[in-house]
Write a protein that holds these residues in place. Structure first.
Motif, PDB file in Angstrom:
ATOM      1  N   HIS A  67      72.716  59.604 150.442  1.00  0.00           N
ATOM      2  CA  HIS A  67      73.670  58.551 150.096  1.00  0.00           C
ATOM      3  C   HIS A  67      75.084  58.956 150.508  1.00  0.00           C
ATOM      4  O   HIS A  67      75.801  58.179 151.127  1.00  0.00           O
ATOM      5  CB  HIS A  67      73.609  58.278 148.595  1.00  0.00           C
ATOM      6  CG  HIS A  67      74.483  57.145 148.148  1.00  0.00           C
ATOM      7  ND1 HIS A  67      74.538  55.931 148.799  1.00  0.00           N
ATOM      8  CD2 HIS A  67      75.351  57.036 147.103  1.00  0.00           C
ATOM      9  CE1 HIS A  67      75.382  55.128 148.183  1.00  0.00           C
ATOM     10  NE2 HIS A  67      75.902  55.779 147.153  1.00  0.00           N
ATOM     11  N   THR A 103      78.078  53.011 151.482  1.00  0.00           N
ATOM     12  CA  THR A 103      78.446  51.748 150.831  1.00  0.00           C
ATOM     13  C   THR A 103      77.500  50.602 151.202  1.00  0.00           C
ATOM     14  O   THR A 103      77.409  49.625 150.455  1.00  0.00           O
ATOM     15  CB  THR A 103      79.896  51.358 151.163  1.00  0.00           C
ATOM     16  OG1 THR A 103      80.108  51.439 152.584  1.00  0.00           O
ATOM     17  CG2 THR A 103      80.875  52.284 150.477  1.00  0.00           C
ATOM     18  N   ASP A 106      75.138  50.742 148.521  1.00  0.00           N
ATOM     19  CA  ASP A 106      75.760  50.237 147.291  1.00  0.00           C
ATOM     20  C   ASP A 106      75.669  48.709 147.232  1.00  0.00           C
ATOM     21  O   ASP A 106      75.394  48.123 146.185  1.00  0.00           O
ATOM     22  CB  ASP A 106      77.238  50.635 147.236  1.00  0.00           C
ATOM     23  CG  ASP A 106      77.447  52.115 146.994  1.00  0.00           C
ATOM     24  OD1 ASP A 106      76.619  52.732 146.323  1.00  0.00           O
ATOM     25  OD2 ASP A 106      78.455  52.656 147.496  1.00  0.00           O
ATOM     26  N   VAL A 112      72.048  50.737 145.096  1.00  0.00           N
ATOM     27  CA  VAL A 112      72.572  51.587 144.023  1.00  0.00           C
ATOM     28  C   VAL A 112      73.057  50.791 142.822  1.00  0.00           C
ATOM     29  O   VAL A 112      72.703  51.084 141.678  1.00  0.00           O
ATOM     30  CB  VAL A 112      73.705  52.485 144.560  1.00  0.00           C
ATOM     31  CG1 VAL A 112      74.372  53.258 143.418  1.00  0.00           C
ATOM     32  CG2 VAL A 112      73.172  53.454 145.607  1.00  0.00           C
ATOM     33  N   ASN A 113      73.880  49.766 143.052  1.00  0.00           N
ATOM     34  CA  ASN A 113      74.450  49.040 141.910  1.00  0.00           C
ATOM     35  C   ASN A 113      73.425  48.200 141.165  1.00  0.00           C
ATOM     36  O   ASN A 113      73.483  48.081 139.940  1.00  0.00           O
ATOM     37  CB  ASN A 113      75.633  48.196 142.387  1.00  0.00           C
ATOM     38  CG  ASN A 113      76.848  49.051 142.676  1.00  0.00           C
ATOM     39  OD1 ASN A 113      77.376  49.722 141.801  1.00  0.00           O
ATOM     40  ND2 ASN A 113      77.285  49.065 143.921  1.00  0.00           N
ATOM     41  N   LEU A 244      80.107  44.904 146.167  1.00  0.00           N
ATOM     42  CA  LEU A 244      80.109  46.111 145.354  1.00  0.00           C
ATOM     43  C   LEU A 244      80.041  45.779 143.871  1.00  0.00           C
ATOM     44  O   LEU A 244      80.638  44.793 143.420  1.00  0.00           O
ATOM     45  CB  LEU A 244      81.371  46.919 145.623  1.00  0.00           C
ATOM     46  CG  LEU A 244      81.542  47.474 147.044  1.00  0.00           C
ATOM     47  CD1 LEU A 244      82.964  47.998 147.225  1.00  0.00           C
ATOM     48  CD2 LEU A 244      80.526  48.566 147.319  1.00  0.00           C
ATOM     49  N   GLY A 289      78.882  51.986 140.888  1.00  0.00           N
ATOM     50  CA  GLY A 289      78.565  53.381 141.129  1.00  0.00           C
ATOM     51  C   GLY A 289      79.635  54.083 141.944  1.00  0.00           C
ATOM     52  O   GLY A 289      80.309  53.473 142.777  1.00  0.00           O
ATOM     53  N   GLU A 335      74.887  58.230 140.650  1.00  0.00           N
ATOM     54  CA  GLU A 335      74.324  57.592 141.837  1.00  0.00           C
ATOM     55  C   GLU A 335      73.031  58.266 142.290  1.00  0.00           C
ATOM     56  O   GLU A 335      72.356  57.771 143.188  1.00  0.00           O
ATOM     57  CB  GLU A 335      75.341  57.598 142.978  1.00  0.00           C
ATOM     58  CG  GLU A 335      76.508  56.651 142.751  1.00  0.00           C
ATOM     59  CD  GLU A 335      77.379  56.541 144.002  1.00  0.00           C
ATOM     60  OE1 GLU A 335      77.643  55.402 144.429  1.00  0.00           O
ATOM     61  OE2 GLU A 335      77.782  57.591 144.540  1.00  0.00           O
TER      62      GLU A 335
END
Length: 369
Positions: A67, A103, A106, A112-113, A244, A289, A335
């Motif tokens: 990541h 990102t 992300d 991730v989020n 995001l 994150g 994360e």
């Protein structure tokens, strides 16, 4: 089952987390090595350090998906008696490629989020900071009725027909197809030089523009005709924005103190920094994150009672306190949730002879006393 090469693995990964979702200047993509080789094991990690590289060597991984980009700023030299140089030397000597998805992972749906929001049990989630709106197109294809379901299934598996929380959405019209094969043709239906009239269906599906080419390829592969007749229309309507962070609601209201304990438990951290009155009741939660300092105003505008993010600066914490926004900072390392998420996603994509292995190296630099 076949052994994929690295390029095939990353092509599959980027269907989920395409590069164009990344923020400008983010150094994503291939950092070390080559993807032009067979890969039987992929190690998935949050960070790449020398211990992770040693783990990859021990486990026989030919590719690392990380990541956090291991080369975040341009390098002026590569000295192998320093940690980063030594690490890169090991990677090259053992022919291990390193690919970073930062990102873009992300922002990606299921990335991730979303993983963080899911872990916290948030419902009715929305994007906190919109960064991208996908352009949509409509594909209309004409197919004999005998292969209608086959083509519709191929389109759906390629991502066509995804609308909000629904998938495999399509519309079908019945009609009559007419064509005359030439002498050079090898028709599935009909004979050269004779006009053919046959019952056909017109299948219409909506798809994100960036997924169009792979969907058309899958559609043609499933279609029986030598020459496939289809149309592609550009649509003015856009897909729901991607971006995001996420905002959602807890199943029930709780105190900030209770919520902090929930964060520690669900995100597997021993401690968290908190801004706000611990007795304050919270229900609506924003989560982002990594380093979320820049987006504290967005969290407040979203109507969130509490904002979960990492690396909170002192003065930003004071700003949050002044605007009556509670903050829980469980650190940047949460994360790590992406490790299991990527392993699960990639393990279910293709019938490959390839293992996706979670890194077991703990890369959190902080210790809590």
């Amino acid at each position: 089952m076949k052994i994929p090469n690295g390029q095939q693995i990353i092509e599959e990964f980027e269907k989920w987390s395409p590069k164009f979702l990344a923020m400008e200047g983010d150094p994503i993509g291939l950092h070390v090595g080559t993807l032009n080789k067979k890969v039987e094991r992929v190690l998935v990690t949050l960070d790449v350090n020398e211990q992770v590289v040693d783990e990859a060597i021990e486990k026989g991984a030919g590719l690392i998906i990380a990541h956090h980009p291991p080369i975040y700023r341009p390098m002026k030299n590569l000295q192998t008696d320093f940690p980063q140089g030594r690490m890169i030397e090991k990677l090259i000597k053992h022919d291990i490629a390193v690919y970073a998805a930062h990102t873009n992972l992300d922002v990606a749906k299921g990335g991730v989020n979303d993983l963080l929001a899911e872990a916290l049990g948030l419902a009715e989630t929305k994007v906190l900071v919109p960064t991208y709106e996908a352009e949509l197109v409509k594909i209309a294809v004409f197919v004999p009725e005998s292969h209608e379901e086959q083509v519709r299934e191929a389109l759906g598996k390629a991502g066509a027909g995804a609308i909000g929380d629904y998938e495999f959405c399509s519309y079908t019209l019945s009609g009559t197809g007419r064509f005359r094969p030439t002498d050079a043709a090898e028709p599935y239906i009909g004979e050269a030089g004779k006009m053919e009239v046959t019952a056909e269906s017109k299948i219409e599906v909506v798809i994100r523009k960036y997924e169009k080419d792979s969907a058309i390829k899958a559609m043609i592969a499933a279609h029986p005709y030598e020459e496939v007749a289809y149309d592609v229309f550009t649509l003015e309507n856009k897909e729901e924005a991607m971006g995001l962070g996420r905002v959602g609601t807890l199943p029930e209201e709780m105190s900030l103190e209770e919520f902090t304990e929930l964060v520690k438990e669900r995100l597997d951290v021993p401690a968290a920094r908190v801004v706000g009155d611990l007795s304050k009741k919270v229900r609506k939660v924003a989560v982002l994150g990594g380093d979320g300092n820049k987006y504290i105003q967005a969290a407040k505008r979203s109507g969130a009672d509490v904002y979960v993010t990492g690396d909170l600066y002192f003065h930003v914490a004071q700003d949050a306190e002044a605007m009556d926004l509670a903050v829980v900072d469980p650190g940047h390392h949460v994360e790590k949730i992406m490790i299991k998420g990527v392993v699960n996603h990639m393990s279910n994509q293709q019938n490959w002879q390839c293992e996706f292995l979670p890194s077991e190296v703990h890369t959190e630099p902080f210790r809590f006393k």
